[in-house]
Design a protein around this motif. Sequence first.
Motif, short mmCIF file in Angstrom:
data_model
loop_
_atom_site.label_atom_id
_atom_site.label_comp_id
_atom_site.label_asym_id
_atom_site.label_seq_id
_atom_site.Cartn_x
_atom_site.Cartn_y
_atom_site.Cartn_z
N SER A 284 21.94 41.69 -43.29
CA SER A 284 21.95 42.58 -44.43
C SER A 284 20.85 42.12 -45.38
O SER A 284 20.05 41.24 -45.04
CB SER A 284 23.31 42.59 -45.13
OG SER A 284 23.37 43.63 -46.10
N PHE A 285 20.83 42.71 -46.56
CA PHE A 285 19.81 42.35 -47.54
C PHE A 285 20.48 42.05 -48.87
O PHE A 285 21.54 42.59 -49.19
CB PHE A 285 18.78 43.47 -47.70
CG PHE A 285 17.99 43.71 -46.45
CD1 PHE A 285 16.84 42.99 -46.19
CD2 PHE A 285 18.42 44.64 -45.51
CE1 PHE A 285 16.13 43.19 -45.02
CE2 PHE A 285 17.71 44.86 -44.34
CZ PHE A 285 16.56 44.12 -44.10
N ALA A 286 19.84 41.16 -49.60
CA ALA A 286 20.41 40.71 -50.87
C ALA A 286 19.32 40.67 -51.92
O ALA A 286 18.14 40.55 -51.62
CB ALA A 286 21.05 39.33 -50.72
N THR A 287 19.75 40.76 -53.18
CA THR A 287 18.86 40.51 -54.30
C THR A 287 18.99 39.05 -54.69
O THR A 287 20.06 38.60 -55.12
CB THR A 287 19.22 41.41 -55.50
OG1 THR A 287 19.05 42.78 -55.12
CG2 THR A 287 18.31 41.11 -56.68
N GLU B 7 29.33 53.97 -40.81
CA GLU B 7 28.45 55.07 -41.22
C GLU B 7 27.03 54.57 -41.46
O GLU B 7 26.06 55.20 -41.02
CB GLU B 7 28.99 55.73 -42.48
CG GLU B 7 28.12 56.88 -42.98
CD GLU B 7 28.68 57.53 -44.22
OE1 GLU B 7 28.01 58.42 -44.77
OE2 GLU B 7 29.80 57.14 -44.64
N ASN B 8 26.88 53.43 -42.15
CA ASN B 8 25.56 52.90 -42.45
C ASN B 8 25.08 51.88 -41.44
O ASN B 8 23.90 51.55 -41.41
CB ASN B 8 25.56 52.27 -43.85
CG ASN B 8 25.71 53.30 -44.94
OD1 ASN B 8 24.91 54.21 -45.08
ND2 ASN B 8 26.79 53.18 -45.72
N PRO C 183 20.50 51.17 -43.51
CA PRO C 183 20.13 50.26 -44.60
C PRO C 183 20.43 48.80 -44.31
O PRO C 183 19.98 47.93 -45.06
CB PRO C 183 20.98 50.77 -45.78
CG PRO C 183 22.13 51.47 -45.14
CD PRO C 183 21.61 52.07 -43.88
N TYR C 184 21.17 48.50 -43.25
CA TYR C 184 21.45 47.11 -42.92
C TYR C 184 20.27 46.42 -42.23
O TYR C 184 20.19 45.19 -42.23
CB TYR C 184 22.68 47.00 -42.01
CG TYR C 184 23.98 47.14 -42.75
CD1 TYR C 184 24.55 46.06 -43.41
CD2 TYR C 184 24.65 48.36 -42.79
CE1 TYR C 184 25.75 46.18 -44.08
CE2 TYR C 184 25.86 48.49 -43.46
CZ TYR C 184 26.40 47.40 -44.11
OH TYR C 184 27.59 47.53 -44.79
N THR C 185 19.39 47.18 -41.64
CA THR C 185 18.29 46.58 -40.87
C THR C 185 16.92 46.95 -41.41
O THR C 185 15.91 46.52 -40.85
CB THR C 185 18.38 47.01 -39.39
OG1 THR C 185 18.33 48.44 -39.31
CG2 THR C 185 19.68 46.52 -38.78
N ALA C 186 16.83 47.73 -42.47
CA ALA C 186 15.55 48.13 -43.04
C ALA C 186 15.61 48.03 -44.55
O ALA C 186 16.59 48.47 -45.17
CB ALA C 186 15.18 49.56 -42.61
#
Length: 759
Positions: free
Chosen positions: A508-511, A540-541, A636-639
């Motif tokens: 995933s991605f984080a700030t 879904e995502n 959105p989990y991979t990009a």
Amino acid sequence: MAEPDTNAAKTSRATQTQSDNQGPQPQPGLEPKRGPWRFFDPRNVIGFLWLGPALAILILNFRNHIIGSGLNCRSHCRIDPYSTSQVEQIERLDSTNRDVLGALQFVAKGLEVWFMYVAASFIYILAVHISLKDDRLPVSLLLVYAEFMDLLYLKDLAMRIRGFLKDRRDKTGAPDAPPPTIHSSVLYVFVIVAACLCVIANLMGVATATLVIPGLQYIDINMHDSTAFNQLLSADPPTGDFIRDCTPGNLSSGQYSCTSNLYASSLDQLILSAVSTERHQAAYGAFTLPAVSQEDELSLSANVSDNIGILWSPVRQVSREFSADLQNFYEATGGRNASHPDYSVYPDSRRFNQSLQSQLQRTGPAIGLFGDCWSYPGPRVFRLADDRSIRCYGDFFVTSDTTVTKCIRWGAGWDDAASASSASFIIPDFVSQSDTPFDITVTVYTTPSARYLHDTACFEDESCDWDRIFSDPADAEFPSLSDSQQTYQYDSDGTDRVVWCDNTAYLSFATYAVDPSPVSNLLHLAQLGVLRDRPDTDTENNRDRAATLTLHADWTLAAWSADATDGFVDGSRGSSTSFIIAYQRFIQNPAVGNTRFNLIHTYSTLQAASLIPYTTRPLSTSSDRRLQREREDNNPYTAATLTSWSTVQLWKYGIDSRTKTLGAVILIIGMVVVIATTIMWIESPQAPTQVVVSALFHNAPVGLQKKDIETGEPLRATDSMRLGMMDNSGAPAANETGTGTGPGGKGEDELTIQETGNT
């Protein structure tokens, strides 16, 4: 008594009728003075000057003007990020800021009162303009300016105008009555305009206060969004030169002990922190706190998201890139190793010296880990061929009284063998003094799939149809665990039990956010705000579970600084000693030793995940950005766009809310009213005295009018001035006379009222 001169009376009435049809004629002394010079009349100039502060307020807000850390001292009274007296500095600034904010409220109130004068002028001049085009003008229109701020008064006025128009329709219904010169709708529009202006004038104070008082806001600076995430290199063994002190040759040949200079002590610190926090939890019932590890300028710690089963590991490559942002902050604010900042890369760094506080932020990948460990007599291995086998691990607890068995395929003969990997190393026992040391052999299996079985009856006669089991859909209870995952096996000759751990990794991605002040954040600890933290359930995502990662087994070797050839860890290290002790406690009493061993295993896995690098690609064209947005929308989990920016807190103006937008609209309407008032003032059609004369000329009260004896028609009034209308002999008519002063005159206008008709 002499006979009345009927011819003279008829002539007089005819003349009067013609005068009525033409309306009141401007008389010498009442004729308004026209021309551009009227712009400089003090009454107009006072209203027109309101545009100055109103325009200045709008410019400040539309340009998002930045004041700085203080309302009266800009950048020279900023909060020093290197001072321990920051609380005192904030209190001093807060005191002066309150004084300025109070003064600005008085300014807003002054602008409101000023606008009321302009609005009253607009209503009065509009009434004067309407008076030219109506053959019967309600005198009350000239007084609207004094009370138009009261909506109840406007309601009463509208009712009176309605009655007036009804009366006029009755009077103009006669065949010989002249047609009205203005539609009745004009008077209703006038009342509507007055009502709208009433609303604007009453809201002007709030609007000016909203816009004239700046806000303490967070704004983003040094924004960079020209790089996109490409790929996480987790499925490949460690390669390249991303680890300092490790050459590409070291990594490609499996000499992972090169990581010991930086990361052996780091892993020791993590594992000792796990032991420490577990002891505090056992002694006080305290929270289990994550350990802290350093990478370049920053400290890193795992994030426990709302989904408490997943620990999110920071990626060290993000920290290395982030360190350049932190160094720029020091250079801009004159801190450690201060030099001239590179304003070509960080164009807004001057704002750091104007801000009350700052925060540096970056978007980067984060790796989530989900798993647990169990004590078990040993794996069940089914050898189907020389190059194919099934390894099954039991006692996987689903609930307190329900267990399942995890099975994985192993061997080069399976179709998906290319995606599998394994690694093994030994942690020697330097703790136990027994004849049989507790040397721990650690084996890691990474496989592309797994199955969790409730029914293991086929184990006894080895009749399980493994091809069918692995080709059928995974158990609905474990869909996210049945894809690529890791199995850790810990065994020792000193015991007949095995500890095995199940692990699944997610992307995933984080700030990543850092408070750069060494006073408030001495450790430079980066906080991880995971953007999407439910890859296991968010179908879904996370389409087709694309966020599930394959972790090559060699990353565990790199985390432990163990070579792939001999696979030994230095037994004198603190991590080795702690691991041996935790392992012994776990196999002797799982209920007591489970927590510590799980923490040690988890932290060592986090260390491995943090080392994994990633690749990027540039976003240089609009087409690149459009395609990137599509990728992010699809999964959105991979990009993600790897954006970096800084956030500073300071006082500024701006149209950044709905209330401020409404305030700007009201202020702009007010400016239009001022301009319209000035235009109508310059082109004023008649003097106020002439308006009153016009009203008297046309509006004798019904029921009080005298009537002509012959015709029965009401007598009308005629007006004359000193140099105005004369009788046939050239002398002024003087049956009834009176003098008066108009609302805008100087006492020179003399009004004569003469009855016409029979006396």
